[in-house]
Write an enzyme that holds these catalytic residues in place. Sequence first.
Site, PDB file in Angstrom:
ATOM      1  N   GLU A 163      59.879  18.366  52.958  1.00  0.00           N
ATOM      2  CA  GLU A 163      61.057  17.511  53.123  1.00  0.00           C
ATOM      3  C   GLU A 163      60.841  16.446  54.197  1.00  0.00           C
ATOM      4  O   GLU A 163      61.514  16.425  55.229  1.00  0.00           O
ATOM      5  CB  GLU A 163      62.272  18.380  53.450  1.00  0.00           C
ATOM      6  CG  GLU A 163      62.563  19.393  52.353  1.00  0.00           C
ATOM      7  CD  GLU A 163      63.700  20.354  52.669  1.00  0.00           C
ATOM      8  OE1 GLU A 163      64.308  20.228  53.751  1.00  0.00           O
ATOM      9  OE2 GLU A 163      63.967  21.247  51.850  1.00  0.00           O
ATOM     10  N   HIS A 229      63.853  19.595  45.699  1.00  0.00           N
ATOM     11  CA  HIS A 229      64.515  20.792  46.207  1.00  0.00           C
ATOM     12  C   HIS A 229      65.978  20.726  45.784  1.00  0.00           C
ATOM     13  O   HIS A 229      66.674  19.744  46.076  1.00  0.00           O
ATOM     14  CB  HIS A 229      64.396  20.884  47.731  1.00  0.00           C
ATOM     15  CG  HIS A 229      62.976  21.082  48.185  1.00  0.00           C
ATOM     16  ND1 HIS A 229      62.604  21.165  49.523  1.00  0.00           N
ATOM     17  CD2 HIS A 229      61.823  21.204  47.479  1.00  0.00           C
ATOM     18  CE1 HIS A 229      61.291  21.338  49.601  1.00  0.00           C
ATOM     19  NE2 HIS A 229      60.803  21.362  48.371  1.00  0.00           N
ATOM     20  N   TYR A 231      69.632  22.114  45.944  1.00  0.00           N
ATOM     21  CA  TYR A 231      70.685  22.897  46.577  1.00  0.00           C
ATOM     22  C   TYR A 231      72.039  22.297  46.172  1.00  0.00           C
ATOM     23  O   TYR A 231      72.268  22.030  45.005  1.00  0.00           O
ATOM     24  CB  TYR A 231      70.459  22.958  48.090  1.00  0.00           C
ATOM     25  CG  TYR A 231      69.223  23.749  48.452  1.00  0.00           C
ATOM     26  CD1 TYR A 231      69.247  25.136  48.492  1.00  0.00           C
ATOM     27  CD2 TYR A 231      68.016  23.107  48.711  1.00  0.00           C
ATOM     28  CE1 TYR A 231      68.114  25.877  48.794  1.00  0.00           C
ATOM     29  CE2 TYR A 231      66.868  23.837  49.016  1.00  0.00           C
ATOM     30  CZ  TYR A 231      66.926  25.227  49.059  1.00  0.00           C
ATOM     31  OH  TYR A 231      65.798  25.951  49.350  1.00  0.00           O
ATOM     32  N   GLU A 258      62.006  24.175  45.615  1.00  0.00           N
ATOM     33  CA  GLU A 258      62.916  25.076  46.315  1.00  0.00           C
ATOM     34  C   GLU A 258      64.263  25.037  45.607  1.00  0.00           C
ATOM     35  O   GLU A 258      64.693  23.983  45.134  1.00  0.00           O
ATOM     36  CB  GLU A 258      63.161  24.641  47.769  1.00  0.00           C
ATOM     37  CG  GLU A 258      62.051  24.908  48.736  1.00  0.00           C
ATOM     38  CD  GLU A 258      62.488  24.593  50.172  1.00  0.00           C
ATOM     39  OE1 GLU A 258      63.714  24.689  50.459  1.00  0.00           O
ATOM     40  OE2 GLU A 258      61.625  24.262  50.985  1.00  0.00           O
TER      41      GLU A 258
END
Length: 545
Positions: A163, A229, A231, A258
């Site tokens: 990141e 990623h 989320y 992720e």
Amino acid sequence: MRRLTALAGTLLATLLLMATVLTPTAPAGTVHLAAAGFKVTGGRLYDATGAEFVMRGVNHAHTWYTSRTTKALSDVKALGANTVRVVLSSGDQWTRNDATDVANVISQCKANKLICVLEVHDTTGYGEQSAAVTLAKAVDYWISVQSAMTGQEAYTILNIGNEPWGNTNTSAWTADTKTAIGRLRAAGFTHTLMVDAPNWGQDWSFTMRDNAASVFASDTLRNTVFSIHMYGVFDTAAEITDYLGRFVSAGLPILVGEFGNTHSDGDVDEDTILSYTQAQRLGYLGWSWSGNGGGVEYLDMAVGFDPAQLSTWGQRIFNGADGIKATSREAAVYGGGGGGDTTAPTAPGTPTVTGVTSSGAALSWAASTDAVGVTGYDVVRVSGGTETALTSGSTTSATLTGLTASTAYTVAVYARDAAGNRSTRSGTATFTTSAGSGTGTCAVAYKIASQWQGGFGADVTIRNTGTTAVNGWTLRWSFANGQTVTQMWGATPTQSGAQVSAVNAPYTATIPAGGSVGIGFNGSWTGTNAVPTAFTLNGASCAGS
């Protein structure tokens, strides 16, 4: 590891886990000829045997839990993983993992027949997190441990930095990433490289998405994969499929490096992540095995590093639908479940097309043959020199849904075997979807179930008045008074101005002939809340009911 989009700065000390790996032999700074290792071709990742490889694994926070790594790798392998992303530190924020330690991690990955993705975590949130370091510092680290990695290209993937940008000045990500790739190639690294997105990995600014083609082209070996990623930014099916689908359509390699099943910045749609990556043959690496802190302990898959105590998240990713146990295949470089087999299945028969509608069609084809067994088929759309994945399955037939009305489609099929080998493409078949105008075999009843100042609840019943089942659907209507859908169940909504599109949930996808399904939603309104009068199902107009 990933951080919160809006709350990034508050959780930077959080121990979030990731697994990445590298491997030993050869003096740092020497330029090497390309070693046999992973390669990217046509937007897909292939291992050193030439077999396609799809990552199915987890992240492990090695740099914070070095004493746990030996057992952790053994445990995740026993649960079916084929890859582990390993968190390393360059020494700028945490204790440095030196070349000896990196070589040991790679050795343990190989002993467990896991592919090692190695990442430097100290870059997390650079530009927003004051302690984070640049990608340039990450490259310095990789060069310092190059002796541990050279010769291990067939077993490791180099994830340059975790990141690497927060939410500020993300436009710099593109040039920084190109420079980092160039320096690693100049130093002699021939590994497949992995690059993380900015915005704490979630790329809500679409910086990585919109610049991925130029970044890939900057790699002299054309051997870079992109990692998103997922989320709280990815809390709807539409956001997930649109983001990943753009890479697939562009022929660029993408994986979910992720993700969790929830997060304090939003409720992640993990079911869509798992099902869509499986359908599109894209890799995923869940966060994380164990050891999370700072309020995100719910992301632990194994409570206290104990594989006998899987959390709800652990059960979902390992044992649930489209999870690791059901979809993971060991890398062919280790045997791949096919005893080292590198012979591809025979090509499937040219598909036969039937049941063409304005939004779908049915396909069937003659089976492939293979010495170790055919495990699945992939249907693709062929357009010029490019291919777009449409669907995958384990039988010699498929139902296509969500197609565009009045559009020509050319389709073909590939077969896959237990060792991960893929056949040559079948012959192609071409068909054109119908116009989708006029009244279809459907009826819709819309009812305002409750209403209050500024808000309301509605029930919608979709009835199939035809003689064949509807398998997969999109219902569309327009509001007349500026109403907005705020929450929906039974379907996934998107809204553009007045027009609403509702795409079936997995459990409402099939409407039997003569049967019906119901969806409901909450919405907002001001002044007037008129009932919509016109609906279309898969592009065809529906009668009132």
